[in-house]
Design an enzyme around this catalytic site. Structure first.
Site, PDB file in Angstrom:
ATOM      1  N   TYR A   1       0.993  -1.189   0.028  1.00  0.00           N
ATOM      2  CA  TYR A   1       0.018   0.053  -0.069  1.00  0.00           C
ATOM      3  C   TYR A   1       0.903   1.285  -0.140  1.00  0.00           C
ATOM      4  O   TYR A   1       1.962   1.124   0.304  1.00  0.00           O
ATOM      5  CB  TYR A   1      -0.791  -0.117   1.266  1.00  0.00           C
ATOM      6  CG  TYR A   1      -0.344   0.346   2.413  1.00  0.00           C
ATOM      7  CD1 TYR A   1      -0.481   1.635   3.038  1.00  0.00           C
ATOM      8  CD2 TYR A   1       0.447  -0.655   3.262  1.00  0.00           C
ATOM      9  CE1 TYR A   1       0.174   2.071   4.337  1.00  0.00           C
ATOM     10  CE2 TYR A   1       1.273   0.056   4.244  1.00  0.00           C
ATOM     11  CZ  TYR A   1       0.907   1.042   4.869  1.00  0.00           C
ATOM     12  OH  TYR A   1       1.444   1.367   6.154  1.00  0.00           O
TER      13      TYR A   1
ATOM     14  N   LYS B   1       6.464  -2.003   2.222  1.00  0.00           N
ATOM     15  CA  LYS B   1       5.238  -1.302   2.748  1.00  0.00           C
ATOM     16  C   LYS B   1       4.204  -2.372   2.516  1.00  0.00           C
ATOM     17  O   LYS B   1       3.206  -1.979   1.512  1.00  0.00           O
ATOM     18  CB  LYS B   1       5.076   0.159   2.170  1.00  0.00           C
ATOM     19  CG  LYS B   1       4.178   0.936   3.099  1.00  0.00           C
ATOM     20  CD  LYS B   1       4.125   2.618   2.298  1.00  0.00           C
ATOM     21  CE  LYS B   1       3.280   3.386   3.180  1.00  0.00           C
ATOM     22  NZ  LYS B   1       3.458   3.399   4.520  1.00  0.00           N
TER      23      LYS B   1
ATOM     24  N   GLU C   1      11.848   3.230  14.209  1.00  0.00           N
ATOM     25  CA  GLU C   1      11.234   4.214  13.600  1.00  0.00           C
ATOM     26  C   GLU C   1       9.780   4.046  14.489  1.00  0.00           C
ATOM     27  O   GLU C   1       9.653   3.419  15.681  1.00  0.00           O
ATOM     28  CB  GLU C   1      11.049   3.799  12.405  1.00  0.00           C
ATOM     29  CG  GLU C   1      10.098   2.366  11.996  1.00  0.00           C
ATOM     30  CD  GLU C   1      10.172   2.158  10.552  1.00  0.00           C
ATOM     31  OE1 GLU C   1      10.196   2.976   9.546  1.00  0.00           O
ATOM     32  OE2 GLU C   1       9.648   0.977  10.356  1.00  0.00           O
TER      33      GLU C   1
ATOM     34  N   LEU D   1      11.021   1.598   7.188  1.00  0.00           N
ATOM     35  CA  LEU D   1      10.798   2.063   5.973  1.00  0.00           C
ATOM     36  C   LEU D   1      11.354   3.176   5.418  1.00  0.00           C
ATOM     37  O   LEU D   1      11.362   4.238   6.303  1.00  0.00           O
ATOM     38  CB  LEU D   1       9.202   2.381   5.913  1.00  0.00           C
ATOM     39  CG  LEU D   1       8.678   2.644   4.597  1.00  0.00           C
ATOM     40  CD1 LEU D   1       8.588   1.390   3.642  1.00  0.00           C
ATOM     41  CD2 LEU D   1       6.995   2.875   4.687  1.00  0.00           C
TER      42      LEU D   1
END
Length: 282
Positions: free
Chosen positions: A31, A145, A177, A201
């Site tokens: 996505y 992702k 993160e 990511l």
């Protein structure tokens, strides 16, 4: 509201996803969330490139060229008359009888996308937000992702339960993160952030911020840092498509710096805003 369903833009009531869709049963898909400013997509090329890169990593075929997908997304924005908000776009491996391995013969992937009108978080961008530490228990391919977001969901829920804006994840003592963001610490005029690897990511907004760092003259060190070092930073920020350059003023109740948006953070926000359409209405 109109929805992009494969290569057609239809009414939302017309969209029908099979109960054996692999995105639903396995999280077998990818996505993107793309920001809309002034009725246009921001960093669209970078988002679409990352979508196709994620597809390659899981051997998923997107049955449209990048140019065609760009065109369809612009049509979706125009039809829904969105001025400021975002597009959510996902592609699954398609619908087939349930089995863990890829379908044979190969079935066509399923693409859906919709728009949402939202406003910028101006108060938070000025005043900053509170966050908390959460152990990073996700799988080891965070560079993809993918739709497999249960670890992120659990981390975000823990943050919400503590009345925090975001969860700052760590593997052992090392900061990776946020649950839905990248994070950065600023110390003595140097910005530190986890290097690009399978553990994070590589955010599109992250890339924009690193460009902004060059423009405002702050040194960047892509190097992992610890929870203890995070608490000692002069400034701390997080970034995502919707959060932009978000100041963090406390972590687990520990005040960062003077507990207010820092000077470097404000400079980065100003540099970021120069990259979005000048006619943006706030």
């Amino acid at each position: 509201m109109k929805i992009l369903w494969n290569d057609q833009i239809v009414d939302e009531k017309e969209v029908k996803i099979g109960y054996e869709d692999r995105g639903y049963q396995f999280g077998d898909g990818i996505y993107e969330v793309i920001k809309i400013y002034n009725a246009d997509v921001f960093t669209a090329t970078e988002h679409i490139d990352r979508l196709y890169a994620s597809a390659d990593k899981i051997q998923l075929v997107i049955p449209y060229t990048k140019d065609v997908l760009h065109k369809m997304l612009h049509e979706l924005i125009e039809i829904n008359e969105v001025q400021n908000g975002h597009i959510y776009l996902q592609v699954t491996r398609g619908t087939s009888p349930r089995q863990h391995n890829f379908p044979l013969p190969v079935v066509e992937s399923v693409l859906t996308a919709y728009t949402k009108e939202t406003t910028r978080p101006l108060a938070e961008l000025e005043n900053g937000v509170k966050v908390c530490f959460v152990e990073d228990v996700r799988w080891l391919r965070c560079d993809i992702k993918s739709l497999n977001l249960l670890g992120n969901v659990l981390a975000k829920q823990e943050a919400v339960s503590k009345n925090c804006y975001e969860a700052i994840q760590h593997r052992g003592e090392i900061i990776t993160e946020g649950s839905s963001s990248n994070v950065y610490g600023i110390k003595d005029g140097v910005l530190y952030t986890h290097p690009v690897s399978n553990l994070i990511l590589n955010g599109i907004t992250r890339k924009v911020i690193l460009d902004c760092c060059q423009e405002v003259g702050i040194q960047v060190v892509e190097e992992a840092f610890t929870k203890e070092q995070a608490l000692e930073m002069d400034e701390f920020i997080m970034s995502s498509t919707n959060a932009e350059v978000m100041p963090i003023i406390s972590i687990d109740g520990h005040m960062i710096g003077n507990g207010k948006r820092g000077e470097w953070t404000e400079k980065l926000q100003q540099a970021f805003e120069k990259k979005i359409p000048a006619t943006l209405e706030v």
